[in-house]
Enzyme design. Structure first.
Site, PDB file in Angstrom:
ATOM      1  N   CYS A 156      -0.580  -8.295   9.089  1.00  0.00           N
ATOM      2  CA  CYS A 156      -1.840  -7.571   9.146  1.00  0.00           C
ATOM      3  C   CYS A 156      -2.968  -8.565   9.381  1.00  0.00           C
ATOM      4  O   CYS A 156      -3.020  -9.620   8.753  1.00  0.00           O
ATOM      5  CB  CYS A 156      -2.113  -6.860   7.821  1.00  0.00           C
ATOM      6  SG  CYS A 156      -1.088  -5.442   7.536  1.00  0.00           S
TER       7      CYS A 156
ATOM      8  N   CYS B 295      -3.699  -5.823   3.438  1.00  0.00           N
ATOM      9  CA  CYS B 295      -2.298  -6.202   3.306  1.00  0.00           C
ATOM     10  C   CYS B 295      -1.955  -6.479   1.839  1.00  0.00           C
ATOM     11  O   CYS B 295      -0.973  -5.971   1.300  1.00  0.00           O
ATOM     12  CB  CYS B 295      -2.038  -7.448   4.151  1.00  0.00           C
ATOM     13  SG  CYS B 295      -0.318  -7.831   4.441  1.00  0.00           S
TER      14      CYS B 295
END
Lengths: 300, 301
Positions: free
Chosen positions: A272, A278
């Site tokens: 991410c 994330c």
């Protein structure tokens, strides 16, 4: 009510800039909000960071930040890279405000080249750092002429540029910095955010402010404003595709992914780009007693 | 956008122009007292210059009276010539009408702009841009002025169509290839840069661009000057052909009487910024009245 009085360095005015400067910037912001997408000139000040390192965004943040704000600073989606860390530290040392990495908790977010994955609310303000505010610069070098073109809403030359791109490459090759039409009037450069983030500007609940320090321009997309990427009827706008790929850390398939190349093994991994998003996903999975997500390969 | 209605363009209408010239009731373009003075200007400028004075430079304030008091009517489907020596104000006249230059005084009414009731020289820049792109076409002497040489031939035509709100690449290319075919530019050159074209072909691309939005009126400013004779003939042939087929009104500026004779029905003769004689082309060339016109015609070999 300062959150962190001890962190404040003595000898500086609150939020570094003098009051007169902050007042001027706030007035420019009001004008920018009143004319969505229009570039308002302002007297960009010297700052303890160099121009080109986010001085436009920083001046907006400094002019807006109040003692009750909670501030988040990201650079290409990450809270932990050097530019974001330094700007956050400067804010902390001159204001003592609370800082956070959690998008949901931040009232004021300064960003470079990304919009957070989590949808922002109407109480939040997103401040963009902008290197080149003029979307017409790629077709017209003269500032006098581009201002005239904006005044007359004459965007045909930018359209020709996109047309020739399609003729040459069969698609529009503009990746980041995709030109958008704001409120059906001004064509605007949304700063070098990926195409992925462009649809998030359309009818967003939050206030979006753009600051270009070197080029001395402020512009805005107020809440619930139409933002349309320039597209042809037979060549519609597309975002980046991550089909078949997922984040190697949190397993996300619905976020903008960075591609990482392992120098030794040559293996590709995707993670991410929004690190706070994330981490949040990872944490909630752990809390729910699930195993941390699979790693897709043996790299690292 | 200031009351402008962007008119869509119907591909089906393309080139379904008037067959033959109908009897027009009111002129397409009505120009009254058009004047352009370069410099600060003074009260005596217009009086102290002109063909009698033999100069267009004001002896008092040294301003240049490029053209003054030019009036004429241009009817739909008519071809009108403007002839005169270098510096007589021919180009200034069309460039004022095409809004490349602002005019100092005078009025111009275009039938297709607000029913011909509003002086277009006094309109806002935005409206003038609209008129330029929708109701007029211009072909300059030098293709550098009318074309973007670093955009492809197709892109140049697309620019006009995109201004008219045509946002479909397939249809733009369809229309561009039709225009290029009509102006005899080989189809395979559509995506090449006009920079690499010959002078004659650049001129034909310019004509295609001027015709992109089906304007009722086209200005031709010395279109054949600088081309060699055989290429000149082909370009003139093309213009005559387009005129007959599309029924366009054209204002043809030239210092070349042959071009005027070949193309136009009606002619203005200009000298030192003034119209010294106006009439049917045949009449002017066959029986010139003004001494300057007589000189012009007699110097024709």
């Amino acid at each position: 009510m300062m959150a962190n009085k001890k962190a404040v360095r003595p000898g500086y005015n609150y939020a570094f800039l003098d009051e007169q400067t902050k007042k001027e910037i706030r007035r420019r912001i009001l004008k920018a909000v009143a004319i969505p997408g229009y570039q308002v000139p302002f007297a960009s000040r010297e700052l303890p960071i160099a121009q080109g390192w986010g001085t436009g965004g920083l001046q907006l943040t400094l002019a807006l930040v109040g003692p009750d704000d909670v501030v988040k600073v990201i650079d290409q989606g990450s809270d932990d890279v050097v530019n974001a860390v330094n700007i956050r530290r400067l804010l902390l040392q001159t204001t003592g405000v609370k800082t956070t990495e959690n998008t949901d908790a931040a009232s004021l977010i300064q960003t470079r080249h990304r919009i957070p994955e989590e949808r922002l609310g109407d109480w939040q303000t997103l401040v963009f750092q902008v290197p080149y505010p003029e979307p017409l610069r790629r077709v017209e070098p003269s500032e006098v002429k581009t201002r005239e073109m904006h005044a007359e809403a004459d965007y045909s030359r930018l359209w020709v540029y996109l047309y020739e791109d399609i003729v040459r490459w069969r698609e529009i090759t503009v990746g980041a910095q995709y030109p958008v039409l704001v409120n059906k009037r001004y064509v605007m450069d949304p700063s070098p955010i990926p195409r992925w983030d462009v649809p998030k500007l359309h009818m967003a609940a939050n206030l979006n402010l753009f600051g270009a320090g070197r080029e001395k321009r402020i512009y805005a997309v107020p809440p619930y404003t139409r933002v349309q990427p320039l597209e042809f009827e037979d060549h519609p706008f597309r975002v980046e595709s991550f089909e078949g790929k997922s984040c190697a850390v949190c397993g996300s398939t619905g976020s903008f992914l960075d591609e990482l190349l392992d120098n030794h093994t040559g293996a590709r991994r995707y993670t991410c780009s929004d690190t706070a998003y994330c981490a949040k996903r990872l944490l909630s999975e752990k809390r729910h007693g699930q195993r941390p997500t699979r790693r897709t390969d043996g790299g690292d | 956008m200031g009351g402008i209605e962007l008119s869509g363009l119907n591909i089906a209408d393309t080139f379904s122009g008037l067959q033959g010239n109908p009897v027009p009731d009111e002129p397409l373009l009505r120009v009254r007292g058009l004047t352009r003075i370069y410099g600060r200007g003074c009260a005596e400028c217009v009086v102290r210059t002109g063909p009698e004075a033999g100069s267009n430079i004001c002896p008092i304030c040294a301003s240049i009276v490029a053209c003054a008091g030019v009036s004429f009517d241009l009817y739909a489907g008519e071809m009108m010539g403007v002839v005169g020596e270098s510096g007589s104000g021919k180009s200034t006249l069309v460039q004022c009408l095409y809004f490349d230059h602002t005019s100092s005084a005078g009025e111009a009414y275009l039938k297709s702009y607000r029913g011909g009731a509003v002086n277009m020289l006094g309109s806002s820049a935005q409206e003038q841009r609209h008129i330029r792109h929708h109701l007029m076409g211009m072909v300059y002497q030098n293709p550098h002025q009318g074309l973007r040489l670093d955009c492809t031939a197709g892109g140049n035509i697309a620019e006009k169509l995109l201004t008219a709100g045509f946002f479909h690449v397939g249809r733009i290319r369809e229309r561009a290839s039709e225009l290029l075919r009509r102006t005899e530019v080989p189809m395979e050159r559509m995506d090449h840069l006009p920079r690499h074209f010959s002078g004659g072909m650049q001129q034909r691309v310019q004509i295609a661009k001027a015709l992109a939005n089906n304007p009722p009126l086209v200005f031709l400013d010395e279109v054949t000057t600088g081309l060699d004779v055989s290429v000149q003939a082909r370009v003139l042939d093309l213009i005559r052909h387009l005129h007959r087929e599309l029924g366009l009104a054209m204002l043809v500026v030239s210092h070349n009487l042959d071009v005027i004779r070949l193309l136009t029905d009606y002619t203005l003769v200009m000298k030192s910024g003034r119209v010294v004689e106006a009439g049917l082309t045949d009449q002017i060339l066959g029986d010139p009245q003004h001494p300057y016109t007589q000189l012009l015609v007699s110097s024709l070999l």
